[in-house]
Design a protein around this motif. Structure first.
Motif, PDB file in Angstrom:
ATOM      1  N   PRO A  43       0.727  -1.242   0.093  1.00  0.00           N
ATOM      2  CA  PRO A  43      -0.159  -0.116  -0.106  1.00  0.00           C
ATOM      3  C   PRO A  43       0.743   1.316   0.034  1.00  0.00           C
ATOM      4  O   PRO A  43       2.016   1.324   0.673  1.00  0.00           O
ATOM      5  N   ALA A  44       0.452   2.104  -0.795  1.00  0.00           N
ATOM      6  CA  ALA A  44       1.384   3.621  -1.012  1.00  0.00           C
ATOM      7  C   ALA A  44       0.202   4.561  -0.662  1.00  0.00           C
ATOM      8  O   ALA A  44      -0.826   4.484  -0.862  1.00  0.00           O
ATOM      9  N   VAL A  45       0.879   5.707  -0.290  1.00  0.00           N
ATOM     10  CA  VAL A  45       0.380   7.008  -0.156  1.00  0.00           C
ATOM     11  C   VAL A  45       0.646   7.814  -1.014  1.00  0.00           C
ATOM     12  O   VAL A  45       1.887   8.020  -1.339  1.00  0.00           O
ATOM     13  N   SER A  46      -0.105   8.804  -1.860  1.00  0.00           N
ATOM     14  CA  SER A  46       0.279   9.905  -2.859  1.00  0.00           C
ATOM     15  C   SER A  46      -0.422  11.182  -2.387  1.00  0.00           C
ATOM     16  O   SER A  46      -1.506  11.326  -2.226  1.00  0.00           O
ATOM     17  N   ILE A  47       0.246  12.109  -2.437  1.00  0.00           N
ATOM     18  CA  ILE A  47      -0.062  13.480  -2.154  1.00  0.00           C
ATOM     19  C   ILE A  47      -0.029  14.235  -3.497  1.00  0.00           C
ATOM     20  O   ILE A  47       1.159  14.635  -3.832  1.00  0.00           O
ATOM     21  N   GLN A  48      -1.127  14.768  -4.036  1.00  0.00           N
ATOM     22  CA  GLN A  48      -0.935  15.933  -5.096  1.00  0.00           C
ATOM     23  C   GLN A  48      -0.887  17.336  -4.427  1.00  0.00           C
ATOM     24  O   GLN A  48      -1.722  17.778  -3.647  1.00  0.00           O
ATOM     25  N   GLY A  53       3.205  19.479  -8.320  1.00  0.00           N
ATOM     26  CA  GLY A  53       4.211  18.361  -7.952  1.00  0.00           C
ATOM     27  C   GLY A  53       3.270  17.448  -7.038  1.00  0.00           C
ATOM     28  O   GLY A  53       2.167  17.636  -7.026  1.00  0.00           O
ATOM     29  N   GLN A  54       3.814  16.360  -6.863  1.00  0.00           N
ATOM     30  CA  GLN A  54       3.361  15.024  -6.234  1.00  0.00           C
ATOM     31  C   GLN A  54       4.185  14.242  -5.507  1.00  0.00           C
ATOM     32  O   GLN A  54       5.546  14.195  -6.208  1.00  0.00           O
ATOM     33  N   LEU A  55       4.113  14.017  -4.353  1.00  0.00           N
ATOM     34  CA  LEU A  55       4.785  13.111  -3.606  1.00  0.00           C
ATOM     35  C   LEU A  55       4.061  11.917  -3.222  1.00  0.00           C
ATOM     36  O   LEU A  55       2.913  11.748  -3.135  1.00  0.00           O
ATOM     37  N   ALA A  56       5.021  10.811  -3.184  1.00  0.00           N
ATOM     38  CA  ALA A  56       4.492   9.448  -2.994  1.00  0.00           C
ATOM     39  C   ALA A  56       5.417   8.714  -1.910  1.00  0.00           C
ATOM     40  O   ALA A  56       6.702   8.699  -2.263  1.00  0.00           O
ATOM     41  N   TYR A  57       4.650   7.474  -1.030  1.00  0.00           N
ATOM     42  CA  TYR A  57       5.716   7.034  -0.321  1.00  0.00           C
ATOM     43  C   TYR A  57       5.117   5.625   0.266  1.00  0.00           C
ATOM     44  O   TYR A  57       3.774   5.446   0.034  1.00  0.00           O
ATOM     45  N   SER A  58       5.689   4.941   0.513  1.00  0.00           N
ATOM     46  CA  SER A  58       5.212   3.548   1.191  1.00  0.00           C
ATOM     47  C   SER A  58       6.072   2.774   2.185  1.00  0.00           C
ATOM     48  O   SER A  58       7.505   3.200   1.716  1.00  0.00           O
ATOM     49  N   HIS A  59       5.686   1.921   2.994  1.00  0.00           N
ATOM     50  CA  HIS A  59       6.501   1.444   3.961  1.00  0.00           C
ATOM     51  C   HIS A  59       6.842  -0.072   3.582  1.00  0.00           C
ATOM     52  O   HIS A  59       7.427  -0.648   4.290  1.00  0.00           O
ATOM     53  N   ALA A  60       6.529  -0.383   2.198  1.00  0.00           N
ATOM     54  CA  ALA A  60       6.565  -1.700   1.861  1.00  0.00           C
ATOM     55  C   ALA A  60       8.070  -1.700   1.566  1.00  0.00           C
ATOM     56  O   ALA A  60       8.708  -0.911   0.924  1.00  0.00           O
ATOM     57  N   ASN A  61       8.522  -2.989   2.138  1.00  0.00           N
ATOM     58  CA  ASN A  61      10.049  -3.374   1.703  1.00  0.00           C
ATOM     59  C   ASN A  61      10.914  -2.366   2.466  1.00  0.00           C
ATOM     60  O   ASN A  61      11.983  -2.118   1.892  1.00  0.00           O
ATOM     61  N   GLN A  62      10.649  -1.707   3.461  1.00  0.00           N
ATOM     62  CA  GLN A  62      11.087  -0.645   4.237  1.00  0.00           C
ATOM     63  C   GLN A  62      12.434  -1.124   4.925  1.00  0.00           C
ATOM     64  O   GLN A  62      12.129  -2.101   5.748  1.00  0.00           O
ATOM     65  N   SER A  63      13.633  -0.744   4.930  1.00  0.00           N
ATOM     66  CA  SER A  63      14.684  -1.121   5.926  1.00  0.00           C
ATOM     67  C   SER A  63      14.660  -0.664   7.159  1.00  0.00           C
ATOM     68  O   SER A  63      13.995   0.697   7.222  1.00  0.00           O
ATOM     69  N   PRO A  64      14.827  -1.363   8.141  1.00  0.00           N
ATOM     70  CA  PRO A  64      14.399  -0.901   9.594  1.00  0.00           C
ATOM     71  C   PRO A  64      15.706   0.191   9.885  1.00  0.00           C
ATOM     72  O   PRO A  64      15.521   0.974  10.798  1.00  0.00           O
ATOM     73  N   PHE A  65      16.710   0.340   9.089  1.00  0.00           N
ATOM     74  CA  PHE A  65      17.666   1.397   9.224  1.00  0.00           C
ATOM     75  C   PHE A  65      17.353   2.627   8.407  1.00  0.00           C
ATOM     76  O   PHE A  65      17.968   3.674   8.516  1.00  0.00           O
ATOM     77  N   ARG A  66      16.559   2.574   7.418  1.00  0.00           N
ATOM     78  CA  ARG A  66      15.970   3.570   6.590  1.00  0.00           C
ATOM     79  C   ARG A  66      14.498   3.787   6.436  1.00  0.00           C
ATOM     80  O   ARG A  66      13.873   3.560   5.448  1.00  0.00           O
ATOM     81  N   PRO A  67      13.926   3.951   7.961  1.00  0.00           N
ATOM     82  CA  PRO A  67      12.344   4.324   7.731  1.00  0.00           C
ATOM     83  C   PRO A  67      12.102   5.582   6.815  1.00  0.00           C
ATOM     84  O   PRO A  67      12.632   6.349   6.868  1.00  0.00           O
ATOM     85  N   ARG A  68      10.822   5.456   6.310  1.00  0.00           N
ATOM     86  CA  ARG A  68      10.429   6.483   5.556  1.00  0.00           C
ATOM     87  C   ARG A  68       9.139   6.987   6.435  1.00  0.00           C
ATOM     88  O   ARG A  68       8.335   6.404   6.943  1.00  0.00           O
ATOM     89  N   SER A  69       8.986   8.417   6.345  1.00  0.00           N
ATOM     90  CA  SER A  69       8.026   9.086   7.008  1.00  0.00           C
ATOM     91  C   SER A  69       7.627  10.070   6.158  1.00  0.00           C
ATOM     92  O   SER A  69       8.287  10.614   5.311  1.00  0.00           O
ATOM     93  N   PHE A  70       6.314  10.784   6.554  1.00  0.00           N
ATOM     94  CA  PHE A  70       5.669  11.872   5.757  1.00  0.00           C
ATOM     95  C   PHE A  70       5.211  12.795   6.637  1.00  0.00           C
ATOM     96  O   PHE A  70       4.418  12.491   7.626  1.00  0.00           O
ATOM     97  N   ALA A  71       5.380  14.043   6.322  1.00  0.00           N
ATOM     98  CA  ALA A  71       4.653  15.151   7.380  1.00  0.00           C
ATOM     99  C   ALA A  71       4.275  16.420   6.619  1.00  0.00           C
ATOM    100  O   ALA A  71       4.788  16.623   5.510  1.00  0.00           O
TER     101      ALA A  71
END
Length: 236
Positions: A43-48, A53-71
């Motif tokens: 599952p992914a999140v997309s922000i228009q 512009g557009q931003l998108a991210y997902s926690h799928a296949n995320q490394s524990p040493f490189r977590p992804r976050s959005f705010a």
């Protein structure tokens, strides 16, 4: 993570344009790039962000040493990947709560930089210690700030889509499919800002960043080098 921005916001680097022109290769439009990211990272999140512009991210296949976050706060949108070793001290410095994470810290640090100008971005970025890459967009000023840590521990690439959007992502294969040879690793220890002078080194602010067209067998069409540092390349 993925960020795409129109030519109204980000001027496509001439070196990436030249790399794509020298070796024509298949590209897709930015909208298709975003769709491929969402489809492959569910599952992914997309922000228009408006029409620019557009931003998108997902926690799928995320490394524990490189977590992804959005705010998002006060029309500032930020994607962050990685970990700041000095987060606790920086939270105290910026007066943030104990629960604030890296992406919130970057937004607050950016706001301080913006509102206390003329402090250079290197002043803010040099205080970030750890492994990180982030893409930030300030809708109120149509400003973008992208940065990668000095060791390049979090992969970050940028390229140009068929319709002239500039895209930033941590996935090389994803960008290759939409940017062809108009593609390069984002240089470590550097930042890009459309309102603060383009691509520059925050690790070595006095050193110029130059581009080198890559060899034909390399995946990326160009690399960027900070004077006095080693060139990073991406090969098959």
């Amino acid at each position: 993570m993925l960020g795409v921005f129109s030519g109204e916001v980000v001027e496509a680097p001439a070196e990436l344009v030249a790399a794509g022109s020298r070796t024509p290769s298949p590209k897709t439009r930015a909208s298709e790039l975003v769709s491929r990211f969402i489809g492959s990272s569910a599952p992914a999140v997309s922000i228009q962000i408006g029409a620019v512009g557009q931003l998108a991210y997902s926690h799928a296949n995320q490394s524990p040493f490189r977590p992804r976050s959005f705010a998002a706060k006060d029309d500032i949108f930020c994607l962050f990947e990685g970990v700041l070793d000095n987060l606790g001290r920086l939270k105290q410095q910026y007066g943030l709560s104990k629960t604030a994470n890296e992406v919130v810290l970057v937004i607050e640090a950016y706001k301080a930089l913006r509102d206390r100008a003329p402090y250079p971005p290197s002043f803010m970025l040099a205080h970030l210690t750890g492994n990180f890459a982030f893409v930030l967009f300030d809708k109120s000023t149509s400003s973008i700030l992208v940065a990668s840590d000095p060791d390049g521990k979090v992969p970050l690439f940028w390229g140009i889509t068929a319709d002239g959007y500039v895209a930033f992502a941590d996935n090389l294969d994803l960008l290759k499919g939409s940017c062809g040879k108009s593609l390069a690793p984002f240089p470590q220890g550097c930042f890009y800002s459309n309102s603060l002078g383009g691509l520059k080194s925050f690790e070595n602010p006095k050193n110029k960043v130059t581009a080198i067209l890559a060899n034909e067998e390399e995946i990326c069409g160009a690399t960027f080098e900070v004077e006095g540092s080693t060139v990073l390349t991406a090969t098959h």
